[in-house]
Design a protein around this motif. Structure first.
Motif, mmCIF file in Angstrom:
data_model
loop_
_atom_site.group_PDB
_atom_site.id
_atom_site.type_symbol
_atom_site.label_atom_id
_atom_site.label_comp_id
_atom_site.label_asym_id
_atom_site.label_seq_id
_atom_site.Cartn_x
_atom_site.Cartn_y
_atom_site.Cartn_z
ATOM 1 N N PRO A 48 28.236 40.939 47.046
ATOM 2 C CA PRO A 48 29.032 41.767 46.109
ATOM 3 C C PRO A 48 30.597 41.303 45.593
ATOM 4 C CG PRO A 48 28.539 42.935 47.785
ATOM 5 C CD PRO A 48 28.009 41.571 48.094
ATOM 6 N N VAL A 49 31.327 40.710 46.648
ATOM 7 C CA VAL A 49 32.628 40.200 46.453
ATOM 8 C C VAL A 49 32.650 38.791 45.265
ATOM 9 C CG1 VAL A 49 34.278 39.010 47.707
ATOM 10 C CG2 VAL A 49 33.584 41.112 48.657
ATOM 11 N N SER A 50 31.546 38.075 45.712
ATOM 12 C CA SER A 50 31.446 36.977 44.688
ATOM 13 C C SER A 50 31.147 37.327 43.253
ATOM 14 C CB SER A 50 30.266 36.002 45.077
ATOM 15 O OG SER A 50 30.546 35.589 46.282
ATOM 16 N N LEU A 51 30.281 38.585 43.100
ATOM 17 C CA LEU A 51 30.224 39.061 41.578
ATOM 18 C C LEU A 51 31.151 39.678 41.197
ATOM 19 C CD1 LEU A 51 26.432 40.418 42.463
ATOM 20 C CD2 LEU A 51 27.317 38.284 41.115
ATOM 21 N N ALA A 52 32.090 40.363 42.125
ATOM 22 C CA ALA A 52 33.319 40.951 41.571
ATOM 23 C C ALA A 52 34.440 40.158 41.099
ATOM 24 C CB ALA A 52 33.609 41.999 42.544
ATOM 25 N N VAL A 53 34.333 38.822 41.809
ATOM 26 C CA VAL A 53 35.321 37.751 41.397
ATOM 27 C C VAL A 53 34.687 37.366 40.024
ATOM 28 C CG1 VAL A 53 36.065 35.421 41.841
ATOM 29 C CG2 VAL A 53 35.992 37.199 43.602
ATOM 30 N N ILE A 54 33.664 36.989 39.841
ATOM 31 C CA ILE A 54 33.261 36.691 38.488
ATOM 32 C C ILE A 54 33.494 37.528 37.275
ATOM 33 C CG2 ILE A 54 30.961 35.946 37.084
ATOM 34 C CD1 ILE A 54 29.852 34.804 39.929
ATOM 35 N N ALA A 55 33.133 38.914 37.685
ATOM 36 C CA ALA A 55 33.692 40.012 36.810
ATOM 37 C C ALA A 55 35.107 40.031 36.562
ATOM 38 C CB ALA A 55 32.915 41.198 37.329
ATOM 39 N N ALA A 56 35.760 39.768 37.612
ATOM 40 C CA ALA A 56 37.521 39.739 37.261
ATOM 41 C C ALA A 56 37.711 38.653 36.425
ATOM 42 C CB ALA A 56 38.087 39.638 38.559
ATOM 43 N N ILE A 57 37.079 37.518 36.527
ATOM 44 C CA ILE A 57 37.331 36.341 35.697
ATOM 45 C C ILE A 57 36.901 36.622 34.061
ATOM 46 C CG2 ILE A 57 36.689 33.844 35.167
ATOM 47 C CD1 ILE A 57 36.720 33.493 38.160
ATOM 48 N N LEU A 58 35.692 37.199 34.035
ATOM 49 C CA LEU A 58 35.389 37.402 32.739
ATOM 50 C C LEU A 58 36.137 38.475 31.948
ATOM 51 C CD1 LEU A 58 31.464 37.749 33.062
ATOM 52 C CD2 LEU A 58 32.819 35.949 31.749
ATOM 53 N N LEU A 59 36.767 39.675 32.963
ATOM 54 C CA LEU A 59 37.627 40.502 32.236
ATOM 55 C C LEU A 59 38.989 40.011 31.790
ATOM 56 C CD1 LEU A 59 36.587 43.262 34.576
ATOM 57 C CD2 LEU A 59 36.346 43.551 32.063
ATOM 58 N N LEU A 60 39.541 39.291 32.652
ATOM 59 C CA LEU A 60 40.744 38.458 32.702
ATOM 60 C C LEU A 60 40.620 37.670 31.211
ATOM 61 C CD1 LEU A 60 43.723 37.890 33.487
ATOM 62 C CD2 LEU A 60 42.837 35.963 34.747
ATOM 63 N N LEU A 61 39.706 36.751 31.147
ATOM 64 C CA LEU A 61 39.332 35.907 30.155
ATOM 65 C C LEU A 61 39.165 36.541 28.690
ATOM 66 C CD1 LEU A 61 39.086 33.184 29.530
ATOM 67 C CD2 LEU A 61 36.668 33.156 29.986
ATOM 68 N N ALA A 62 38.415 37.923 28.866
ATOM 69 C CA ALA A 62 38.463 38.777 27.624
ATOM 70 C C ALA A 62 39.847 39.163 27.031
ATOM 71 C CB ALA A 62 37.623 40.114 27.890
ATOM 72 N N VAL A 63 40.755 39.744 27.901
ATOM 73 C CA VAL A 63 42.134 40.151 27.672
ATOM 74 C C VAL A 63 42.783 38.927 26.898
ATOM 75 C CG1 VAL A 63 44.298 40.740 28.683
ATOM 76 C CG2 VAL A 63 42.135 41.956 29.383
ATOM 77 N N ILE A 64 42.774 37.702 27.640
ATOM 78 C CA ILE A 64 43.738 36.722 27.238
ATOM 79 C C ILE A 64 42.982 36.206 26.106
ATOM 80 C CG2 ILE A 64 43.903 34.132 27.606
ATOM 81 C CD1 ILE A 64 43.705 34.718 30.505
ATOM 82 N N THR A 65 41.541 36.215 25.701
ATOM 83 C CA THR A 65 40.920 35.785 24.300
ATOM 84 C C THR A 65 41.393 36.703 23.324
ATOM 85 O OG1 THR A 65 39.078 34.878 25.626
ATOM 86 C CG2 THR A 65 38.856 35.278 23.299
ATOM 87 N N ARG A 66 41.440 37.871 23.676
ATOM 88 C CA ARG A 66 41.827 39.020 22.535
ATOM 89 C C ARG A 66 43.216 38.607 21.917
ATOM 90 N NH1 ARG A 66 40.111 44.090 20.853
ATOM 91 N NH2 ARG A 66 41.814 45.419 20.455
ATOM 92 N N LYS A 67 44.149 38.530 22.942
ATOM 93 C CA LYS A 67 45.494 38.257 22.667
ATOM 94 C C LYS A 67 45.513 36.964 21.693
ATOM 95 C CE LYS A 67 50.085 37.141 24.321
ATOM 96 N NZ LYS A 67 50.757 36.893 25.553
#
Length: 155
Positions: A48-67
């Motif tokens: 679960p921790v590994s999957l949460a890290v991947i999710a955090a990366i995707l969410l952060l990349l989504a915010v950066i990409t949107r900007k």
């Protein structure tokens, strides 16, 4: 010939991946039990921790990409396509993983005699929740890559 825009990932595809994951997770436990070679695999906190890290990366990349998409000059077209593909793949694989861990958790519900059954259920549910965050992150990244058509195409 007018080019058709790329359609967003369908809910049907995401749901189908999740259903396949549930079936595979449930079946994995049944097959493992049928071999009687060793006990079924444990789910540790690492998953679960590994999957949460991947999710955090995707969410952060989504915010950066949107900007970056709002300020069109900051995102190269090839990077936008790469991020779009990453988002779509993340949503599909996240759905498959979510379903897999959910199916594995469901498969342990009737095993009250196994002392590790409860641990397997709770950690599998935690991994499924983290997988669901990957789905959300992937869909947000896919959505962040959308751009409005040029003014000439709107008319």
């Amino acid at each position: 010939m007018k080019r058709q825009p790329l359609a967003p990932l369908s809910q049907r595809a995401i749901t189908l991946a999740g259903v396949v994951g549930v079936a595979c997770g449930w079946l994995a436990h049944r097959v493992w039990d049928g071999t009687n070679s060793t006990s079924a695999p444990l789910v540790s906190w690492l998953q679960p921790v590994s999957l949460a890290v991947i999710a955090a990366i995707l969410l952060l990349l989504a915010v950066i990409t949107r900007k970056q998409v709002r300020e069109r000059h900051l995102l190269e077209p090839q990077k936008a396509v790469n991020r779009l593909v990453l988002g779509r793949a993340g949503a599909l694989v996240g759905s498959l993983v979510t379903g897999g861990y959910l199916g594995y958790a469901i498969s342990w519900l009737g095993y009250s005699g196994d002392p590790l059954a409860s641990r397997r259920i709770w950690l599998s549910l935690a991994a499924a929740a983290a997988g669901l965050l990957i789905v959300v992150g992937g869909l947000l990244l896919e959505r962040a890559c959308r751009i409005d058509p040029p003014e000439a195409d709107r008319a």
